[in-house]
Design a protein around this motif. Structure first.
Motif, PDB file in Angstrom:
ATOM      1  N   ARG A 243      20.556   4.488  -8.612  1.00  0.00           N
ATOM      2  CA  ARG A 243      20.472   5.169  -9.900  1.00  0.00           C
ATOM      3  C   ARG A 243      19.065   5.681 -10.206  1.00  0.00           C
ATOM      4  N   PHE A 244      18.046   4.910  -9.842  1.00  0.00           N
ATOM      5  CA  PHE A 244      16.684   5.289 -10.216  1.00  0.00           C
ATOM      6  C   PHE A 244      15.826   5.682  -9.016  1.00  0.00           C
ATOM      7  N   ALA A 245      16.462   6.010  -7.899  1.00  0.00           N
ATOM      8  CA  ALA A 245      15.716   6.392  -6.701  1.00  0.00           C
ATOM      9  C   ALA A 245      14.929   7.677  -6.906  1.00  0.00           C
ATOM     10  N   ASP A 246      15.439   8.577  -7.743  1.00  0.00           N
ATOM     11  CA  ASP A 246      14.744   9.853  -7.942  1.00  0.00           C
ATOM     12  C   ASP A 246      13.459   9.705  -8.741  1.00  0.00           C
ATOM     13  N   ARG A 247      13.202   8.519  -9.282  1.00  0.00           N
ATOM     14  CA  ARG A 247      11.959   8.288 -10.036  1.00  0.00           C
ATOM     15  C   ARG A 247      10.853   7.729  -9.140  1.00  0.00           C
ATOM     16  N   LEU A 248      11.191   7.427  -7.896  1.00  0.00           N
ATOM     17  CA  LEU A 248      10.208   6.872  -6.969  1.00  0.00           C
ATOM     18  C   LEU A 248       9.238   7.960  -6.499  1.00  0.00           C
ATOM     19  N   PRO A 249       8.024   7.588  -6.105  1.00  0.00           N
ATOM     20  CA  PRO A 249       7.088   8.573  -5.568  1.00  0.00           C
ATOM     21  C   PRO A 249       7.659   9.240  -4.316  1.00  0.00           C
ATOM     22  N   ALA A 250       7.382  10.500  -4.138  1.00  0.00           N
ATOM     23  CA  ALA A 250       7.874  11.224  -2.972  1.00  0.00           C
ATOM     24  C   ALA A 250       7.129  10.770  -1.718  1.00  0.00           C
ATOM     25  N   GLY A 251       7.849  10.756  -0.600  1.00  0.00           N
ATOM     26  CA  GLY A 251       7.228  10.413   0.673  1.00  0.00           C
ATOM     27  C   GLY A 251       7.430   8.950   1.035  1.00  0.00           C
ATOM     28  N   MET A 252       7.862   8.716   2.271  1.00  0.00           N
ATOM     29  CA  MET A 252       8.143   7.354   2.720  1.00  0.00           C
ATOM     30  C   MET A 252       6.926   6.443   2.589  1.00  0.00           C
ATOM     31  N   GLU A 253       5.735   6.976   2.905  1.00  0.00           N
ATOM     32  CA  GLU A 253       4.531   6.153   2.888  1.00  0.00           C
ATOM     33  C   GLU A 253       4.141   5.721   1.479  1.00  0.00           C
ATOM     34  N   ASN A 254       4.686   6.377   0.453  1.00  0.00           N
ATOM     35  CA  ASN A 254       4.369   6.029  -0.932  1.00  0.00           C
ATOM     36  C   ASN A 254       5.378   5.069  -1.547  1.00  0.00           C
ATOM     37  N   ASN A 255       6.383   4.673  -0.762  1.00  0.00           N
ATOM     38  CA  ASN A 255       7.390   3.732  -1.242  1.00  0.00           C
ATOM     39  C   ASN A 255       6.869   2.309  -1.067  1.00  0.00           C
ATOM     40  N   ILE A 256       7.061   1.471  -2.080  1.00  0.00           N
ATOM     41  CA  ILE A 256       6.545   0.104  -2.017  1.00  0.00           C
ATOM     42  C   ILE A 256       7.162  -0.685  -0.865  1.00  0.00           C
ATOM     43  N   VAL A 257       8.383  -0.351  -0.474  1.00  0.00           N
ATOM     44  CA  VAL A 257       9.004  -1.047   0.653  1.00  0.00           C
ATOM     45  C   VAL A 257       8.246  -0.745   1.951  1.00  0.00           C
ATOM     46  N   PHE A 258       7.716   0.452   2.065  1.00  0.00           N
ATOM     47  CA  PHE A 258       6.886   0.794   3.224  1.00  0.00           C
ATOM     48  C   PHE A 258       5.646  -0.089   3.255  1.00  0.00           C
ATOM     49  N   ALA A 259       5.016  -0.287   2.103  1.00  0.00           N
ATOM     50  CA  ALA A 259       3.837  -1.152   2.026  1.00  0.00           C
ATOM     51  C   ALA A 259       4.198  -2.590   2.390  1.00  0.00           C
ATOM     52  N   CYS A 260       5.362  -3.042   1.955  1.00  0.00           N
ATOM     53  CA  CYS A 260       5.821  -4.391   2.303  1.00  0.00           C
ATOM     54  C   CYS A 260       5.988  -4.527   3.818  1.00  0.00           C
ATOM     55  N   HIS A 261       6.586  -3.517   4.428  1.00  0.00           N
ATOM     56  CA  HIS A 261       6.807  -3.526   5.874  1.00  0.00           C
ATOM     57  C   HIS A 261       5.479  -3.600   6.624  1.00  0.00           C
ATOM     58  N   GLU A 262       4.495  -2.817   6.201  1.00  0.00           N
ATOM     59  CA  GLU A 262       3.194  -2.825   6.852  1.00  0.00           C
ATOM     60  C   GLU A 262       2.507  -4.185   6.679  1.00  0.00           C
ATOM     61  N   PHE A 263       2.570  -4.745   5.475  1.00  0.00           N
ATOM     62  CA  PHE A 263       1.963  -6.043   5.187  1.00  0.00           C
ATOM     63  C   PHE A 263       2.623  -7.136   6.030  1.00  0.00           C
ATOM     64  N   PHE A 264       3.949  -7.096   6.089  1.00  0.00           N
ATOM     65  CA  PHE A 264       4.703  -8.095   6.839  1.00  0.00           C
ATOM     66  C   PHE A 264       4.366  -8.014   8.330  1.00  0.00           C
ATOM     67  N   ASN A 265       4.274  -6.794   8.854  1.00  0.00           N
ATOM     68  CA  ASN A 265       3.932  -6.623  10.270  1.00  0.00           C
ATOM     69  C   ASN A 265       2.558  -7.189  10.592  1.00  0.00           C
ATOM     70  N   SER A 266       1.602  -6.975   9.688  1.00  0.00           N
ATOM     71  CA  SER A 266       0.261  -7.533   9.897  1.00  0.00           C
ATOM     72  C   SER A 266       0.306  -9.056   9.929  1.00  0.00           C
ATOM     73  N   ALA A 267       1.113  -9.639   9.050  1.00  0.00           N
ATOM     74  CA  ALA A 267       1.257 -11.094   9.023  1.00  0.00           C
ATOM     75  C   ALA A 267       1.939 -11.603  10.287  1.00  0.00           C
ATOM     76  N   LEU A 268       2.915 -10.846  10.789  1.00  0.00           N
ATOM     77  CA  LEU A 268       3.578 -11.224  12.042  1.00  0.00           C
ATOM     78  C   LEU A 268       2.584 -11.267  13.195  1.00  0.00           C
ATOM     79  N   MET A 269       1.762 -10.245  13.276  1.00  0.00           N
ATOM     80  CA  MET A 269       0.807 -10.167  14.378  1.00  0.00           C
ATOM     81  C   MET A 269      -0.192 -11.319  14.333  1.00  0.00           C
ATOM     82  N   LEU A 270      -0.575 -11.751  13.125  1.00  0.00           N
ATOM     83  CA  LEU A 270      -1.472 -12.898  12.997  1.00  0.00           C
ATOM     84  C   LEU A 270      -0.820 -14.177  13.505  1.00  0.00           C
ATOM     85  N   LYS A 271       0.509 -14.228  13.469  1.00  0.00           N
ATOM     86  CA  LYS A 271       1.250 -15.371  13.993  1.00  0.00           C
ATOM     87  C   LYS A 271       1.584 -15.219  15.473  1.00  0.00           C
ATOM     88  N   GLY A 272       1.206 -14.067  16.040  1.00  0.00           N
ATOM     89  CA  GLY A 272       1.507 -13.827  17.445  1.00  0.00           C
ATOM     90  C   GLY A 272       2.946 -13.442  17.704  1.00  0.00           C
TER      91      GLY A 272
END
Length: 318
Positions: A57-86
């Motif tokens: 319902r409210f997807a059209d209010r999100l910032p344009a562009g995949m890199e500006n989506n908060i889920v993208f930031a979560c994915h990047e943060f999570f990947n960094s944490a994974l790499m620290l764990k090997g």
């Protein structure tokens, strides 16, 4: 079956920040009594390359562009944490269903963040414990609001009412809920910036106000643990933010007056607003107040009202 070979969907409920007596330290998950899933979902499945889509319902209010989506930031943060764990990073496809409005005071960003991290953790067969996850969620939430606070991400993750400890571990503790209370909540349809709502607050409070805040919070927590509803009701109002933030919310004073005249235990602003809530002793009282709010507090077609109880499940796979 390995979670990385299948599609997973995580749901994170909406939440009330502050809960009147607990500015920045108390949060509560919400579950509409009609069974509506009030919150965001994030799906994840294996893919050859990372991809992220958004719907709802409210997807059209999100910032344009995949890199500006908060889920993208979560994915990047999570990947960094994974790499620290090997742990090796695996490509995946993620999809956000944005059911909560942005700037609503319902923990909208927190719901997306919590659902994203929960789905990612399940996809990798749970390499992080809940405290580690909550820390990462708080960091991502802080990137949006300008400061790290857990009073939305914690109740979205764990459900119930959560008290922030201010410690690194545990970050929060569960507070017993009044199971017979019903919560009329209403989103008016307008957006209130968390940053703007913080800016309107005094930079300092006088000693008397500070003591009153501490006393009320302590009494409410004690009343919750002893299930003393009368004591909880006596102290259930906000002495810090409401006086200043209500000017941002059209029809707030009239709505509070109606709610209190119709049996509400307390009436307050959810987070930074504009969503408001009324805690009630019966479902019938909550329904009367929700109906009034739907008719008088909602400003446009984006608004909605529900009668809720406290969500006791928190984030889960659906």
């Amino acid at each position: 079956m390995d979670a990385r070979t299948m599609k997973l969907t995580a749901f994170a409920p909406a939440s009330i920040g502050n809960v009147s007596v607990g500015f920045d330290v108390l949060g509560a998950g919400l579950a509409p009594v009609d069974g509506t899933l009030l919150g965001d979902t994030v799906s994840i499945e294996p893919a050859e390359n990372f991809a992220l889509t958004a719907s709802g319902r409210f997807a059209d209010r999100l910032p344009a562009g995949m890199e500006n989506n908060i889920v993208f930031a979560c994915h990047e943060f999570f990947n960094s944490a994974l790499m620290l764990k090997g742990i090796a990073v695996k490509p995946c496809k993620m999809a956000l269903n944005k059911a909560l409005p942005i700037g609503s005071g319902l923990g909208s960003s927190a719901s997306s963040i919590v659902a994203a991290f929960y789905a990612l953790n399940a996809f990798y067969d749970y390499p992080f414990d809940n405290n580690e996850l909550l820390y990462m969620m708080g960091e991502c939430e802080g990137d949006i609001s300008g400061s790290v606070h857990y009073d939305n991400v914690a109740p979205a993750l764990f459900g119930g009412i959560t008290l922030m400890t201010g410690l690194k571990e545990p970050i929060c503790e569960q507070v017993p809920v009044f199971k017979d209370w019903y919560w009329a909540m209403c989103y008016s349809g307008i957006s209130v910036s968390t940053a703007a709502a913080r800016e309107i607050l005094p930079k300092q409070f006088d000693m008397a106000t500070t003591l009153t805040f501490g006393r009320q919070l302590a009494n409410f927590i004690h009343a919750s643990h002893t299930q003393n509803e009368a004591l909880a009701a006596q102290v259930f109002f906000d002495v810090l933010a409401e006086e200043h933030r209500q000017v941002l919310l059209p029809h707030f004073a009239q709505s509070r007056e109606f709610a209190m005249a119709n049996g509400a235990i307390g009436f307050g602003i959810s987070g930074s607003g504009p969503t408001v809530f009324a805690a009630c002793k019966t479902q019938a009282q909550a329904q009367v107040i929700a109906d009034y709010l739907a008719a008088e507090y909602i400003q446009n077609e984006d608004g909605f009202a529900h009668v809720c109880q406290i969500d006791t499940q928190g984030t889960r796979l659906v």
